[in-house]
Design a protein around this motif. Structure first.
Motif, PDB file in Angstrom:
ATOM      1  N   SER A 100       0.848  -1.245   0.010  1.00 15.29           N
ATOM      2  CA  SER A 100       0.244  -0.236   0.060  1.00 15.29           C
ATOM      3  C   SER A 100       0.890   1.350   0.209  1.00 15.29           C
ATOM      4  N   THR A 101       0.267   2.290  -0.242  1.00 15.17           N
ATOM      5  CA  THR A 101       0.995   3.711  -0.370  1.00 15.17           C
ATOM      6  C   THR A 101       1.487   4.070   1.285  1.00 15.17           C
ATOM      7  N   THR A 102       0.767   3.903   2.070  1.00 10.68           N
ATOM      8  CA  THR A 102       0.913   3.957   3.306  1.00 10.68           C
ATOM      9  C   THR A 102       2.247   3.424   3.684  1.00 10.68           C
ATOM     10  N   GLU A 103       2.438   1.999   3.367  1.00 13.60           N
ATOM     11  CA  GLU A 103       3.507   0.993   3.815  1.00 13.60           C
ATOM     12  C   GLU A 103       4.663   1.532   3.104  1.00 13.60           C
ATOM     13  N   SER A 104       4.519   2.033   1.944  1.00 12.37           N
ATOM     14  CA  SER A 104       5.837   2.301   1.035  1.00 12.37           C
ATOM     15  C   SER A 104       6.251   3.814   1.386  1.00 12.37           C
ATOM     16  N   LYS A 105       5.587   4.628   1.911  1.00  9.03           N
ATOM     17  CA  LYS A 105       5.820   6.176   2.007  1.00  9.03           C
ATOM     18  C   LYS A 105       6.542   6.382   3.247  1.00  9.03           C
ATOM     19  N   GLN A 106       7.901   7.192   2.844  1.00  7.15           N
ATOM     20  CA  GLN A 106       9.029   7.688   4.031  1.00  7.15           C
ATOM     21  C   GLN A 106       8.569   8.742   4.498  1.00  7.15           C
ATOM     22  N   PRO A 107       8.960   9.093   5.635  1.00  6.01           N
ATOM     23  CA  PRO A 107       8.974  10.639   6.080  1.00  6.01           C
ATOM     24  C   PRO A 107       9.972  11.307   5.429  1.00  6.01           C
ATOM     25  N   THR A 108       9.671  12.543   5.226  1.00  2.04           N
ATOM     26  CA  THR A 108      10.323  13.493   4.360  1.00  2.04           C
ATOM     27  C   THR A 108      11.630  13.812   5.257  1.00  2.04           C
ATOM     28  N   PRO A 109      12.743  14.418   4.654  1.00  2.00           N
ATOM     29  CA  PRO A 109      13.721  14.566   5.298  1.00  2.00           C
ATOM     30  C   PRO A 109      13.776  15.483   6.489  1.00  2.00           C
ATOM     31  N   ALA A 110      12.807  16.455   6.338  1.00  2.00           N
ATOM     32  CA  ALA A 110      12.415  17.494   7.490  1.00  2.00           C
ATOM     33  C   ALA A 110      11.768  16.635   8.748  1.00  2.00           C
ATOM     34  N   ALA A 111      10.867  15.745   8.480  1.00  2.00           N
ATOM     35  CA  ALA A 111       9.941  15.226   9.435  1.00  2.00           C
ATOM     36  C   ALA A 111      11.014  14.092  10.226  1.00  2.00           C
ATOM     37  N   ALA A 112      11.908  13.581   9.427  1.00  2.00           N
ATOM     38  CA  ALA A 112      12.957  12.599   9.933  1.00  2.00           C
ATOM     39  C   ALA A 112      13.695  13.411  10.995  1.00  2.00           C
ATOM     40  N   ILE A 113      14.309  14.421  10.533  1.00  2.00           N
ATOM     41  CA  ILE A 113      15.227  15.333  11.519  1.00  2.00           C
ATOM     42  C   ILE A 113      14.358  15.645  12.506  1.00  2.00           C
ATOM     43  N   ASP A 114      13.397  16.139  12.586  1.00  2.00           N
ATOM     44  CA  ASP A 114      12.536  16.733  13.475  1.00  2.00           C
ATOM     45  C   ASP A 114      12.216  15.697  14.643  1.00  2.00           C
ATOM     46  N   PHE A 115      12.041  14.333  14.153  1.00  5.12           N
ATOM     47  CA  PHE A 115      11.705  13.263  15.065  1.00  5.12           C
ATOM     48  C   PHE A 115      12.990  12.919  15.735  1.00  5.12           C
ATOM     49  N   LEU A 116      13.940  12.883  15.185  1.00  9.32           N
ATOM     50  CA  LEU A 116      15.524  12.496  15.644  1.00  9.32           C
ATOM     51  C   LEU A 116      15.910  13.496  16.864  1.00  9.32           C
ATOM     52  N   MET A 117      15.574  14.873  16.497  1.00  6.00           N
ATOM     53  CA  MET A 117      15.878  15.915  17.461  1.00  6.00           C
ATOM     54  C   MET A 117      14.997  15.944  18.702  1.00  6.00           C
ATOM     55  N   LEU A 118      13.949  15.444  18.537  1.00  8.96           N
ATOM     56  CA  LEU A 118      13.089  15.144  19.660  1.00  8.96           C
ATOM     57  C   LEU A 118      13.419  14.185  20.467  1.00  8.96           C
ATOM     58  N   LEU A 119      14.005  13.122  19.998  1.00  9.13           N
ATOM     59  CA  LEU A 119      14.486  12.097  20.724  1.00  9.13           C
ATOM     60  C   LEU A 119      15.835  12.248  21.816  1.00  9.13           C
ATOM     61  N   GLN A 120      16.268  13.331  21.476  1.00  8.57           N
ATOM     62  CA  GLN A 120      17.392  13.959  22.487  1.00  8.57           C
ATOM     63  C   GLN A 120      16.653  14.012  23.786  1.00  8.57           C
TER      64      GLN A 120
END
Length: 230
Positions: free
Chosen positions: A2-22
């Motif tokens: 499905s589209t949901t299963e294949s779609k990745q976070p945008t680079p901006a979304a990925a970095i936002d999430f990784l920064m939150l994990l700090q």
């Protein structure tokens, strides 16, 4: 796929999430802070060792990869709400509501239509509901990691007794792996405490200068070969 299963976070979304994990790396676990433990672990420290527990578990009845992912996700909401414990004056229902809202925020951050966002949410919900063999095992690892850490804090901090953490887990392990590992850990703690008690008793037999109480202070001791100090 499905589209949901294949779609990745945008680079901006990925970095936002990784920064939150700090926040998980910076936030110390509340239980240890309350007990004035020296150098208390962070939430991320706790999650990492749980993930390693899942990696080495030999329980063939579970999906090990899913257990590792679940261990990594199970406290992710605490990056937003912090480590809420029973001593914080927050009911279980309110705690669940706060953490669920945080997980939904994280899903939206990653992208509600992404595989990553959906997986974080589903893993967290599965863990909270204890609705699978994997969730039951990871919940056992959550308790086991806590008492393992408590044991090591007691060893590192003479005089520190963290009995309440062990009592809170008694009879609560659900899986054979959890029960076996907890039994081994508790047995080691008991042996360690017995050895420390014997050593303390032995110390009481010595006088202020280190000699045995029945040994004359001025008595000559036989010569021994000198030992080299490193």
């Amino acid at each position: 796929m499905s589209t949901t299963e294949s779609k990745q976070p945008t680079p901006a979304a990925a970095i936002d999430f990784l920064m939150l994990l700090q926040q998980l790396k910076l936030t110390k676990r509340t239980g240890w802070v309350r007990r004035n433990v020296q150098g208390p672990e962070s939430i991320a420290d706790h999650m990492y060792r749980m993930s390693m527990m899942a990696l080495i578990a030999t329980d063939s009845s579970v999906d090990v990869t899913r257990c590792i992912k679940m261990a990594l996700v199970h406290d992710v909401a605490e990056a937003i709400v912090g480590d809420i414990t029973p001593h914080c004056g927050v009911s279980d229902d309110d705690k669940h509501g706060l953490e669920l809202a945080a997980v939904e925020k994280i899903k939206a951050m990653l992208g509600a239509d992404t595989a990553a966002g959906s997986e974080v949410e589903s893993l967290w919900l599965e863990y909270e509901a204890a609705s699978s063999p994997e969730a039951l095992l990871v919940k056992d690892f959550d308790k086991l990691e806590m008492i393992l850490t408590a044991t090591q804090y007691e060893q590192a901090q003479p005089g520190l007794v963290l009995e309440e953490f062990f009592k809170s887990t008694q009879g609560r392990f659900k899986t054979e792996t959890g029960k076996a590992w907890a039994e081994e850990l508790v047995a080691r703690r008991i042996r360690s405490r017995e050895e420390a008690a014997r050593a303390a008793e032995g110390g009481k037999e010595a006088g202020p200068d280190g000699a045995k109480e029945d040994e004359e202070p001025g008595a000559k001791k036989p010569k021994t070969e000198a030992a080299f100090a490193c």
